[in-house]
Design a protein around this motif. Structure first.
Motif, PDB file in Angstrom:
ATOM      1  N   ALA A   1       0.868  -1.172   0.000  1.00  0.00           N
ATOM      2  CA  ALA A   1       0.000   0.000   0.000  1.00  0.00           C
ATOM      3  C   ALA A   1       0.908   1.226   0.000  1.00  0.00           C
ATOM      4  O   ALA A   1       1.899   1.271   0.737  1.00  0.00           O
ATOM      5  CB  ALA A   1      -0.901   0.008   1.226  1.00  0.00           C
ATOM      6  N   TYR A   2       0.572   2.216  -0.832  1.00  0.00           N
ATOM      7  CA  TYR A   2       1.445   3.367  -1.031  1.00  0.00           C
ATOM      8  C   TYR A   2       0.760   4.670  -0.603  1.00  0.00           C
ATOM      9  O   TYR A   2      -0.466   4.790  -0.657  1.00  0.00           O
ATOM     10  CB  TYR A   2       1.841   3.487  -2.509  1.00  0.00           C
TER      11      TYR A   2
ATOM     12  N   THR B   1       2.814   8.470  -4.559  1.00  0.00           N
ATOM     13  CA  THR B   1       4.150   9.016  -4.325  1.00  0.00           C
ATOM     14  C   THR B   1       5.247   7.978  -4.501  1.00  0.00           C
ATOM     15  O   THR B   1       6.413   8.321  -4.573  1.00  0.00           O
ATOM     16  CB  THR B   1       4.249   9.583  -2.897  1.00  0.00           C
ATOM     17  N   GLY B   2       4.860   6.711  -4.545  1.00  0.00           N
ATOM     18  CA  GLY B   2       5.853   5.654  -4.643  1.00  0.00           C
ATOM     19  C   GLY B   2       6.443   5.260  -3.308  1.00  0.00           C
ATOM     20  O   GLY B   2       7.311   4.387  -3.236  1.00  0.00           O
ATOM     21  N   GLU B   3       5.970   5.889  -2.214  1.00  0.00           N
ATOM     22  CA  GLU B   3       6.469   5.561  -0.872  1.00  0.00           C
ATOM     23  C   GLU B   3       5.530   4.548  -0.216  1.00  0.00           C
ATOM     24  O   GLU B   3       4.379   4.870   0.084  1.00  0.00           O
ATOM     25  CB  GLU B   3       6.557   6.821  -0.018  1.00  0.00           C
ATOM     26  N   PRO B   4       5.986   3.323   0.003  1.00  0.00           N
ATOM     27  CA  PRO B   4       5.094   2.309   0.584  1.00  0.00           C
ATOM     28  C   PRO B   4       4.802   2.576   2.054  1.00  0.00           C
ATOM     29  O   PRO B   4       5.673   3.034   2.800  1.00  0.00           O
ATOM     30  CB  PRO B   4       5.888   1.008   0.407  1.00  0.00           C
TER      31      PRO B   4
ATOM     32  N   LEU C   1      11.278   7.119   6.312  1.00  0.00           N
ATOM     33  CA  LEU C   1      11.014   6.762   4.919  1.00  0.00           C
ATOM     34  C   LEU C   1      11.611   5.388   4.619  1.00  0.00           C
ATOM     35  O   LEU C   1      12.792   5.154   4.859  1.00  0.00           O
ATOM     36  CB  LEU C   1      11.617   7.805   3.980  1.00  0.00           C
ATOM     37  N   CYS C   2      10.791   4.480   4.122  1.00  0.00           N
ATOM     38  CA  CYS C   2      11.249   3.140   3.757  1.00  0.00           C
ATOM     39  C   CYS C   2      10.866   2.881   2.305  1.00  0.00           C
ATOM     40  O   CYS C   2       9.703   3.038   1.936  1.00  0.00           O
ATOM     41  CB  CYS C   2      10.624   2.070   4.657  1.00  0.00           C
ATOM     42  N   THR C   3      11.814   2.494   1.513  1.00  0.00           N
ATOM     43  CA  THR C   3      11.526   2.170   0.124  1.00  0.00           C
ATOM     44  C   THR C   3      10.903   0.782   0.028  1.00  0.00           C
ATOM     45  O   THR C   3      10.944  -0.009   0.967  1.00  0.00           O
ATOM     46  CB  THR C   3      12.800   2.207  -0.717  1.00  0.00           C
TER      47      THR C   3
ATOM     48  N   ILE D   1      10.949  -5.081   1.437  1.00  0.00           N
ATOM     49  CA  ILE D   1      11.165  -6.453   0.979  1.00  0.00           C
ATOM     50  C   ILE D   1      12.335  -7.076   1.731  1.00  0.00           C
ATOM     51  O   ILE D   1      12.290  -8.247   2.127  1.00  0.00           O
ATOM     52  CB  ILE D   1      11.406  -6.483  -0.547  1.00  0.00           C
ATOM     53  N   GLN D   2      13.390  -6.297   1.959  1.00  0.00           N
ATOM     54  CA  GLN D   2      14.531  -6.782   2.749  1.00  0.00           C
ATOM     55  C   GLN D   2      14.089  -7.168   4.156  1.00  0.00           C
ATOM     56  O   GLN D   2      14.536  -8.177   4.709  1.00  0.00           O
ATOM     57  CB  GLN D   2      15.607  -5.701   2.820  1.00  0.00           C
ATOM     58  N   ALA D   3      13.180  -6.377   4.728  1.00  0.00           N
ATOM     59  CA  ALA D   3      12.671  -6.686   6.062  1.00  0.00           C
ATOM     60  C   ALA D   3      11.877  -7.983   6.059  1.00  0.00           C
ATOM     61  O   ALA D   3      12.007  -8.811   6.967  1.00  0.00           O
ATOM     62  CB  ALA D   3      11.808  -5.530   6.574  1.00  0.00           C
TER      63      ALA D   3
END
Length: 201
Positions: free
Chosen positions: A20-21, A33-36, A70-72, A77-79
């Motif tokens: 969700a963004y 905004t592209g920020e999840p 801010l998390c991309t 996905i890394q988390a």
């Protein structure tokens, strides 16, 4: 997709990712905004070959206690990958396929679903919903918040008997009616997105 590495261990099957963004209003329309805001992973797990599959969920989102940094998409996905490494892709603790123990990246909250325990008498999976779910449903889910420790896994009776209330509880009480309970660090938006994500379970 993630698969079990060894026969005989609880097998975790293909995962599906949801995001969700955030969006910004420019006076005419909402622009992504592209920020999840949150990343959610769905999968299934099998405790034993003769038992039915169980739906599982993991979720991560920027930690509001740290100012919701801010998390991309790649960072979330890394988390999620770290959660799998901690839990073990084959359902065991201490890392998947011999990977070293990891921790969830900083600035992220991680949630993991409690896995029910098979009840041989009723021939069904059971999980304590503290009176907030009165009907059986594949969509019934509980998420617990944990920080770098071992999440609940298949066959762990503590996940059923624990008196600790979940961070999120979604339980069926009537036809097309569910209770949705949540607490910090989840927001109402996080909880709503999680509930919407299980509609096809």
């Amino acid at each position: 997709p993630r698969h079990c590495a060894r026969a005989g261990a609880p097998a975790e099957h293909e995962q599906r990712l949801f995001f969700a963004y955030k969006a910004a209003y420019n006076g005419r329309e909402l622009i992504p905004t592209g920020e999840p805001i949150i990343a959610i992973s769905h999968g299934t797990v099998v405790a034993a070959a003769e038992l039915p599959q169980v739906n599982t969920m993991r979720a991560c989102f920027p930690n509001p206690a740290e100012g919701a940094p801010l998390c991309t998409r790649a960072y979330l996905i890394q988390a999620l990958d770290a959660i799998y490494a901690i839990a073990g892709a084959d359902g065991e603790r201490g890392g998947a396929h011999g990977a070293p123990r990891e921790r969830v990246p900083g600035g992220v909250c991680a949630l993991n679903s409690r896995v029910p325990v098979w009840n041989a008498r009723t021939e069904s999976y059971v999980l304590n919903f503290h009176g907030r779910a009165t009907l059986a449903s594949s969509k019934n889910v509980q998420l617990v918040h944990w920080e770098g420790g071992s999440p609940p896994h298949v066959g762990e009776t503590d996940s059923t008997n624990s008196k600790e209330l979940p961070t999120l509880l979604y339980g069926k009480v009537d036809r097309d009616t569910y209770n949705l309970d949540y607490k910090f660090p989840l927001s109402a938006y996080h909880a709503f997105v999680i509930a919407i994500s299980v509609t096809d379970w």
